[in-house]
Structure formats: C-alpha cells, structure tokens
Design an enzyme around this catalytic site. Sequence first.
Site, short mmCIF file in Angstrom:
data_model
loop_
_atom_site.label_atom_id
_atom_site.label_comp_id
_atom_site.label_asym_id
_atom_site.label_seq_id
_atom_site.Cartn_x
_atom_site.Cartn_y
_atom_site.Cartn_z
N ASP A 44 0.83 -1.21 0.00
CA ASP A 44 0.00 0.00 0.00
C ASP A 44 0.87 1.26 0.00
OD1 ASP A 44 0.80 -0.19 2.63
OD2 ASP A 44 -1.21 -0.07 3.50
N SER A 45 2.21 1.08 0.04
CA SER A 45 3.10 2.22 -0.19
C SER A 45 2.86 2.83 -1.56
CB SER A 45 4.57 1.80 -0.07
OG SER A 45 4.86 0.75 -0.98
N ASP A 83 -1.17 -6.05 -0.10
CA ASP A 83 -1.54 -5.46 1.18
C ASP A 83 -3.03 -5.26 1.28
OD1 ASP A 83 0.66 -5.00 2.83
OD2 ASP A 83 1.21 -3.12 1.83
N LYS A 113 -1.20 -9.24 2.94
CA LYS A 113 -0.40 -8.80 4.09
C LYS A 113 -1.28 -7.93 4.99
CE LYS A 113 3.26 -5.87 3.74
NZ LYS A 113 2.78 -4.66 4.49
N GLU A 115 -1.18 -5.65 8.78
CA GLU A 115 -0.29 -5.06 9.78
C GLU A 115 -0.81 -5.29 11.20
OE1 GLU A 115 0.43 -0.90 8.99
OE2 GLU A 115 1.14 -1.29 6.96
N GLU A 182 9.68 -4.22 10.09
CA GLU A 182 10.07 -2.91 9.54
C GLU A 182 10.65 -2.00 10.63
OE1 GLU A 182 7.23 -1.06 6.94
OE2 GLU A 182 8.33 0.84 6.90
O1 KIV Z 1 3.55 -1.08 1.53
C1 KIV Z 1 4.69 -1.53 1.41
O2 KIV Z 1 5.40 -1.28 0.43
C2 KIV Z 1 5.21 -2.36 2.49
C3 KIV Z 1 6.67 -2.65 2.49
C4 KIV Z 1 7.40 -1.49 3.02
C5 KIV Z 1 6.98 -3.88 3.25
O3 KIV Z 1 4.49 -2.74 3.37
#
Ligand code: KIV
Length: 258
Positions: A44-45, A83, A113, A115, A182
């Site tokens: 989600d970055s 994510d 993924k 969190e 992280e």
């Molecule tokens: O969103 C993302 O790119 C991430 C990575 C930093 C692991 O969660």
Amino acid sequence: MPVTIPQLMQWKQQQRQIVVLTAWDYAIAQILDEAGVDVILVGDSLAMVALGHETTLPITLDEMLHHAKAVRRGVKKALVICDLPFLSYQESPQQALHSAGRVLKETGVQGVKMEGGYPSMVETIAKVVQAGIPVLGHLGLTPQSVNQLGYRQQGKTPAASDRILAEAIALEQAGVFGIVLEHIPGELAQRITQKLTIPTIGIGAGADCDGQVLVTADVLGLSAKQPPFAKSYVNLRAAIAQAATDFGTEVRDRRFGK
Ligand code: KIV
C-alpha cells in the site's frame, strides 16, 4: 517453476535469502519477475509512491484491487502478495475475511499482508488463515499506524522489544507464513528470526532476517524522499528528466520525426 509459500519455508531452513520488492503496475511487475525477484508485494506504499498521497491511509480496497490485477498480469514466476489497506480489515474478522477473499478471488494473487500483532488482530488473522487465505504479517513500524507511531524506529526499549517478539510468536501461532519486520533494531530482528520457523523479511531491520524487502520506487531512485534505510541502485528520476528534456529539445528544434 512458480514460487510457492512452502518453498519460502524451505528457503529459511536452507538459509537461502528471500528477495522481495514492491510493484504497483504491469510493467514494473514484469521487469521484477523477469529479473528473478522471489516475491512481489503490491504494497500500500503505492498510495504514496504511485498516487501521491502523504501516507498509506487514503488508499481504498478497490484501488488496491485495480493495481494488484495489473501486477498479477505481469508476473509468471514470483509469488504475489497484496496489502490489505487501512480499515479494510481492522473492523472485524468478517470484514477481514471479506476483503482478503475479494483480493484473492478478483486479482489472482496468492496471499495478503496485514499489519499488527495485538491480540484482536492475531485473532482476525487466525480466522483469515483458517479460511485458506495465506497471510503475511507486518510488525515494528506499521505505516498504517503512522498517526500513533510516526515513522520512528520501533522496539528500542527492552519492553517494546519483548512486546514485538511476543507478537511475532503469536502471529506464527495464528498461522502467518512469514512476517515483515520494519524499522526495528537489527539485534531484535535477529532474535525474532532465530525464534520463528517461518521466514522474516526485513526492511530497515539489519542483515539477519531470512529475506529483505524494499519499496521499488526507492530502489529505482524514483521517490522524491525516502526512509534512511532505503537504498537506490539507479537514479531513474534523473534519467527520466533527461529523456523528457532531450525529447523536448528535439521537438522544439524541429529535429524530431525527421
Ligand atoms: O507497503 C509496502 O510497500 C510495504 C513494504 C514497506 C513492506 O508494506
């Protein structure tokens, strides 16, 4: 042969490092896959690096689905994980199951993924895993909690470090197939990595995890700003600006197309 989740476990046992990079579109995904990246994360970055948001919070599940479909179309071999975005899974196990199910059904990626490792999140993740959906955990600096944590390193005090270790153990027991660690001290990441049978994937967590992940926009030198632990291997920002300038010059000089 496509990369599988059981293979990641084997690689940990064999001490073969796992290479993970993020992707947000078809072209980037195809290049990373052809370069032999093991796992491609639709992180989600992308809200920040591809869509220009200040944080990862604004991106929606529908937007993540859109990008994950494009990434999936570019990949033949790597394992693709997507994510779950902020507030698409924190409300309840039912909400998490619904969102994770949509990601797998609509995009064809192999896992999600999520969190956090606090007790109700561990319970939620266990439910998603029990439904047959592979989950990658994410501990330490969790960017969806930026308003509580900032972008500071986590796990610096003995109490905080013990809490993250306990969360990692709880996530493993809940059935996650790996955990992203992280921005935590390298010694803590090493302790967690030694304790778990599932692989740890570090980002700003030292050299002793079972694999490493970076945000591809940072690797390519595309990001206007990047975290201290990121590394650029090429300056595409400068290369793109130069290409655009050269094209502009040719067009304005009436040399282009001749
Ligand atoms: O969103 C993302 O790119 C991430 C990575 C930093 C692991 O969660």
